[in-house]
Design an enzyme around this catalytic site. Structure first.
Site, PDB file in Angstrom:
ATOM      1  N   CYS A  42       9.707  -2.762  -4.361  1.00  0.00           N
ATOM      2  CA  CYS A  42       8.575  -1.890  -4.042  1.00  0.00           C
ATOM      3  C   CYS A  42       8.364  -0.816  -5.100  1.00  0.00           C
ATOM      4  O   CYS A  42       7.262  -0.632  -5.603  1.00  0.00           O
ATOM      5  CB  CYS A  42       8.778  -1.247  -2.676  1.00  0.00           C
ATOM      6  SG  CYS A  42       7.450  -0.103  -2.224  1.00  0.00           S
ATOM      7  N   CYS A  47       4.908  -2.415  -4.691  1.00  0.00           N
ATOM      8  CA  CYS A  47       3.896  -1.543  -4.097  1.00  0.00           C
ATOM      9  C   CYS A  47       3.490  -0.371  -4.986  1.00  0.00           C
ATOM     10  O   CYS A  47       2.291  -0.106  -5.162  1.00  0.00           O
ATOM     11  CB  CYS A  47       4.402  -0.966  -2.773  1.00  0.00           C
ATOM     12  SG  CYS A  47       5.365  -2.091  -1.756  1.00  0.00           S
ATOM     13  N   LYS A  50       1.867  -1.296  -8.485  1.00  0.00           N
ATOM     14  CA  LYS A  50       0.619  -1.990  -8.155  1.00  0.00           C
ATOM     15  C   LYS A  50      -0.445  -1.010  -7.690  1.00  0.00           C
ATOM     16  O   LYS A  50      -1.598  -1.076  -8.130  1.00  0.00           O
ATOM     17  CB  LYS A  50       0.879  -3.022  -7.063  1.00  0.00           C
ATOM     18  CG  LYS A  50      -0.376  -3.690  -6.519  1.00  0.00           C
ATOM     19  CD  LYS A  50      -0.122  -4.292  -5.151  1.00  0.00           C
ATOM     20  CE  LYS A  50       0.096  -3.201  -4.091  1.00  0.00           C
ATOM     21  NZ  LYS A  50       0.392  -3.769  -2.766  1.00  0.00           N
ATOM     22  N   TYR A  98      15.872   7.614  -5.967  1.00  0.00           N
ATOM     23  CA  TYR A  98      16.667   6.811  -5.038  1.00  0.00           C
ATOM     24  C   TYR A  98      18.148   6.957  -5.324  1.00  0.00           C
ATOM     25  O   TYR A  98      18.966   7.082  -4.413  1.00  0.00           O
ATOM     26  CB  TYR A  98      16.245   5.338  -5.134  1.00  0.00           C
ATOM     27  CG  TYR A  98      15.090   4.989  -4.237  1.00  0.00           C
ATOM     28  CD1 TYR A  98      15.289   4.294  -3.055  1.00  0.00           C
ATOM     29  CD2 TYR A  98      13.792   5.366  -4.563  1.00  0.00           C
ATOM     30  CE1 TYR A  98      14.228   3.974  -2.227  1.00  0.00           C
ATOM     31  CE2 TYR A  98      12.722   5.053  -3.749  1.00  0.00           C
ATOM     32  CZ  TYR A  98      12.949   4.359  -2.574  1.00  0.00           C
ATOM     33  OH  TYR A  98      11.890   4.058  -1.744  1.00  0.00           O
ATOM     34  N   ALA A 114      27.026  -7.772  -6.425  1.00  0.00           N
ATOM     35  CA  ALA A 114      28.055  -7.941  -5.397  1.00  0.00           C
ATOM     36  C   ALA A 114      27.952  -9.341  -4.814  1.00  0.00           C
ATOM     37  O   ALA A 114      26.853  -9.802  -4.471  1.00  0.00           O
ATOM     38  CB  ALA A 114      27.886  -6.901  -4.296  1.00  0.00           C
ATOM     39  N   TYR A 176      -1.983 -11.517  -0.278  1.00  0.00           N
ATOM     40  CA  TYR A 176      -2.377 -10.163  -0.672  1.00  0.00           C
ATOM     41  C   TYR A 176      -2.016  -9.844  -2.112  1.00  0.00           C
ATOM     42  O   TYR A 176      -2.760  -9.159  -2.816  1.00  0.00           O
ATOM     43  CB  TYR A 176      -1.807  -9.126   0.300  1.00  0.00           C
ATOM     44  CG  TYR A 176      -0.321  -8.916   0.230  1.00  0.00           C
ATOM     45  CD1 TYR A 176       0.225  -7.930  -0.566  1.00  0.00           C
ATOM     46  CD2 TYR A 176       0.551  -9.698   0.995  1.00  0.00           C
ATOM     47  CE1 TYR A 176       1.587  -7.721  -0.627  1.00  0.00           C
ATOM     48  CE2 TYR A 176       1.918  -9.493   0.941  1.00  0.00           C
ATOM     49  CZ  TYR A 176       2.440  -8.513   0.126  1.00  0.00           C
ATOM     50  OH  TYR A 176       3.790  -8.322   0.069  1.00  0.00           O
ATOM     51  N   ILE A 177      -0.897 -10.363  -2.616  1.00  0.00           N
ATOM     52  CA  ILE A 177      -0.520 -10.073  -4.000  1.00  0.00           C
ATOM     53  C   ILE A 177      -1.530 -10.692  -4.961  1.00  0.00           C
ATOM     54  O   ILE A 177      -2.005 -10.046  -5.906  1.00  0.00           O
ATOM     55  CB  ILE A 177       0.900 -10.586  -4.287  1.00  0.00           C
ATOM     56  CG1 ILE A 177       1.925  -9.821  -3.446  1.00  0.00           C
ATOM     57  CG2 ILE A 177       1.237 -10.458  -5.774  1.00  0.00           C
ATOM     58  CD1 ILE A 177       3.339 -10.359  -3.555  1.00  0.00           C
ATOM     59  N   GLU A 180      -4.992  -8.807  -4.663  1.00  0.00           N
ATOM     60  CA  GLU A 180      -4.954  -7.441  -5.198  1.00  0.00           C
ATOM     61  C   GLU A 180      -5.034  -7.452  -6.719  1.00  0.00           C
ATOM     62  O   GLU A 180      -5.814  -6.708  -7.328  1.00  0.00           O
ATOM     63  CB  GLU A 180      -3.688  -6.727  -4.722  1.00  0.00           C
ATOM     64  CG  GLU A 180      -3.742  -6.354  -3.250  1.00  0.00           C
ATOM     65  CD  GLU A 180      -2.425  -5.833  -2.719  1.00  0.00           C
ATOM     66  OE1 GLU A 180      -2.437  -5.176  -1.669  1.00  0.00           O
ATOM     67  OE2 GLU A 180      -1.367  -6.088  -3.343  1.00  0.00           O
ATOM     68  N   ARG A 197      -5.400 -23.186  -1.661  1.00  0.00           N
ATOM     69  CA  ARG A 197      -5.474 -24.413  -0.873  1.00  0.00           C
ATOM     70  C   ARG A 197      -6.412 -24.308   0.325  1.00  0.00           C
ATOM     71  O   ARG A 197      -7.072 -25.272   0.698  1.00  0.00           O
ATOM     72  CB  ARG A 197      -4.077 -24.780  -0.345  1.00  0.00           C
ATOM     73  CG  ARG A 197      -3.064 -25.141  -1.404  1.00  0.00           C
ATOM     74  CD  ARG A 197      -1.675 -25.282  -0.806  1.00  0.00           C
ATOM     75  NE  ARG A 197      -0.659 -25.600  -1.792  1.00  0.00           N
ATOM     76  CZ  ARG A 197      -0.207 -26.833  -2.017  1.00  0.00           C
ATOM     77  NH1 ARG A 197      -0.691 -27.847  -1.313  1.00  0.00           N
ATOM     78  NH2 ARG A 197       0.718 -27.061  -2.922  1.00  0.00           N
ATOM     79  N   HIS A 434     -17.955  13.307  11.830  1.00  0.00           N
ATOM     80  CA  HIS A 434     -19.212  12.891  11.204  1.00  0.00           C
ATOM     81  C   HIS A 434     -19.518  13.728   9.970  1.00  0.00           C
ATOM     82  O   HIS A 434     -19.280  14.935   9.975  1.00  0.00           O
ATOM     83  CB  HIS A 434     -20.354  13.039  12.220  1.00  0.00           C
ATOM     84  CG  HIS A 434     -21.657  12.545  11.721  1.00  0.00           C
ATOM     85  ND1 HIS A 434     -21.944  11.208  11.595  1.00  0.00           N
ATOM     86  CD2 HIS A 434     -22.757  13.218  11.297  1.00  0.00           C
ATOM     87  CE1 HIS A 434     -23.168  11.069  11.133  1.00  0.00           C
ATOM     88  NE2 HIS A 434     -23.691  12.274  10.936  1.00  0.00           N
ATOM     89  N   GLU A 439     -15.419   7.233  11.970  1.00  0.00           N
ATOM     90  CA  GLU A 439     -15.979   7.519  13.292  1.00  0.00           C
ATOM     91  C   GLU A 439     -16.483   6.253  13.985  1.00  0.00           C
ATOM     92  O   GLU A 439     -16.618   6.214  15.215  1.00  0.00           O
ATOM     93  CB  GLU A 439     -17.112   8.535  13.184  1.00  0.00           C
ATOM     94  CG  GLU A 439     -18.367   8.022  12.486  1.00  0.00           C
ATOM     95  CD  GLU A 439     -19.470   9.070  12.432  1.00  0.00           C
ATOM     96  OE1 GLU A 439     -19.790   9.646  13.488  1.00  0.00           O
ATOM     97  OE2 GLU A 439     -19.992   9.304  11.324  1.00  0.00           O
TER      98      GLU A 439
END
Length: 459
Positions: A42, A47, A50, A98, A114, A176-177, A180, A197, A434, A439
């Site tokens: 991601c 994500c 992208k 991270y 691992a 979706y990939i 996009e 297909r 509005h 809405e």
């Protein structure tokens, strides 16, 4: 016996990092191994980069529309190399976060691969470590179709290595990939062909959304080749030639294969730990995400259940709370809102009309309109579609679907309502903001049609 760790997580993506960090916060001794990059797909090749490219592509349309609102603008061109440099710097920053999150939580991190020695022992970069519990969170990987010459084409990871926009791009796939990236590169100036297909793009999504997206893709000049299957890929000079089973040939500077992903389990030596996989290669888990080995769990895309980053993160958090926080709980896989960042984007939550109708009669509400942003610009293909699927018996809103500007942002709020089980009357009594597109979700009063009557009669 005494183990080196109470918990060891294989994989430093969204699911693994969240599980490790929360478990450490509950007092567990935690280790994590990541062989490629912290933050997983991601953050690094999914994500985040992208969406930055989607944002960049939107400026082309905004510049085109500006004249309708009185602006005089001159567009001098686009540099993918400049975008790539800024994008990659941001990705590197986020990936570093991270790692710091784990360190701040007291987690021991290993920049290594691992593999299992047995159910409690791992080989981590040549070092043996033991753990009472192990979580597999290695995610998935893009795969090429099994056709001659497939190695000549790109996978989604490879898109982020491009320094120039290809003049002509052929995209194979209609998930979706695929869509996009098709929209991104079309907006950045490429000619784009999409081969798939099925008869419509985005299999599994609501039918009205699929039909509206097809129209929107064609309106922006993307050439769709429905019902087609690739046969082989060859290089001819500086171009690639994709031959289709029906005999047609498409040419392009680049070919992107976005035909699917598979769990990234190869080489983990799962048999040594007696961890079993499904026929499709996903790790088998029960409702608690426990594998066939009692002390080993699997979360995220490696289980191939609902392959979304927020879902993986939620499952990782819930598992850590269950194992070490004295708070047994599960993350629900129902009514998960999601977005597809095509142009226009899509937001959806809950059941499609077809799935809901299979359970009994439902009332369908649909509205189509041109949003205010495009009423003056007359830009082609920028219609909005909104849809509610309502159970006739309970009046609960079972599904909400949207194609149009800001669909992802709007659907996050609608997702709360659907997950809470609110009724159509709850939507109706909510005052709309509005003037907004959002809405319309609370002002649809006229039922478009009824579906599922036959299913109810057959009960």
């Amino acid at each position: 016996m005494a183990y080196d760790f109470d918990l060891f997580v294989i994989g430093g993506g969204s699911a693994g990092v969240r599980c490790a960090r929360i478990a450490a916060g509950h007092g567990a001794r935690v280790g994590v191994a990541e062989e490629r990059f912290w933050g997983g797909t991601c953050v690094n090749v999914g994500c985040v980069p992208k969406k930055l490219m989607v944002n960049a592509a939107e400026y082309a349309g905004w510049a085109e529309e500006a004249a309708g609102f009185g602006w005089e603008m001159e567009v001098k061109g686009f540099s993918l190399a400049k975008l790539a440099a800024a994008r990659d710097a941001e990705v590197q920053r986020l990936s570093g976060i991270y790692g710091r999150l784990l360190g701040n939580a007291g987690v021991t991190s290993f920049d290594a691969r691992a593999t299992f020695v047995d159910a409690h022992t791992l080989d981590v970069g040549g070092k043996r470590v033991t753990a009472e519990k192990i979580v597999i969170a290695v995610g998935g990987r893009a795969v090429r179709p099994e056709i001659p010459g497939a190695e000549l084409g790109m996978l989604s990871d490879d898109v982020f290595t491009l320094q120039e926009v290809p003049k002509r791009l052929v995209v194979v796939g209609a998930g979706y990939i695929a869509l996009e990236f098709a929209c991104v590169f079309r907006a950045l100036g490429a000619e784009v062909d999409v081969v798939y297909r099925a008869d419509l793009p985005l299999r599994g999504f609501d039918q009205d959304i699929r039909e509206a997206l097809k129209d929107a893709l064609e309106a922006q000049g993307i050439r769709l080749h429905a019902g087609q299957v690739p046969a082989r890929l060859d290089r001819q000079g500086d171009h690639l030639r994709l031959a289709l089973l029906g005999g047609a040939v498409l040419e392009g500077e680049a070919v992107l294969f976005a035909t699917g992903r598979e769990p990234n389990t190869a080489g983990l030596n799962l048999t040594a730990a007696k961890v079993e996989c499904t026929a499709k290669g996903a790790i088998e888990v029960d409702a608690e995400h426990r594998t066939t080995a009692p002390n080993i769990f699997a979360i995220g895309d490696v289980t191939d259940r609902l392959n979304l980053t927020p879902m993986a993160t939620a499952v990782g958090h819930a598992l850590a709370d269950t194992l070490f926080g004295n708070n047994p709980r599960r993350a629900s896989y129902e009514n998960v809102p999601t977005a597809v960042f095509t142009s226009p984007p899509i937001g959806t939550v809950g059941l499609t009309e077809a799935d809901a109708a299979a359970r009994g009669p439902v009332d369908i509400y649909v509205t189509r309109f041109t949003p205010m942003r495009h009423t003056l610009s007359k830009r082609e293909g920028r219609k909005t579609l909104m849809k509610l699927v309502v159970c006739q018996r309970t009046r609960k809103v079972l599904g909400a679907h949207m194609l149009g500007e800001d669909a992802g942002e709007i659907m996050q709020g609608i997702g709360i309502a659907v997950a809470a089980g609110l009724t159509k009357e709850d939507f109706d009594r909510t005052i709309g903001i509005h003037p907004t597109a959002a809405e319309e979700f609370v002002t649809m009063r006229t039922r478009t049609r009824v579906a599922g009557v036959e299913a109810k009669a057959a009960e």
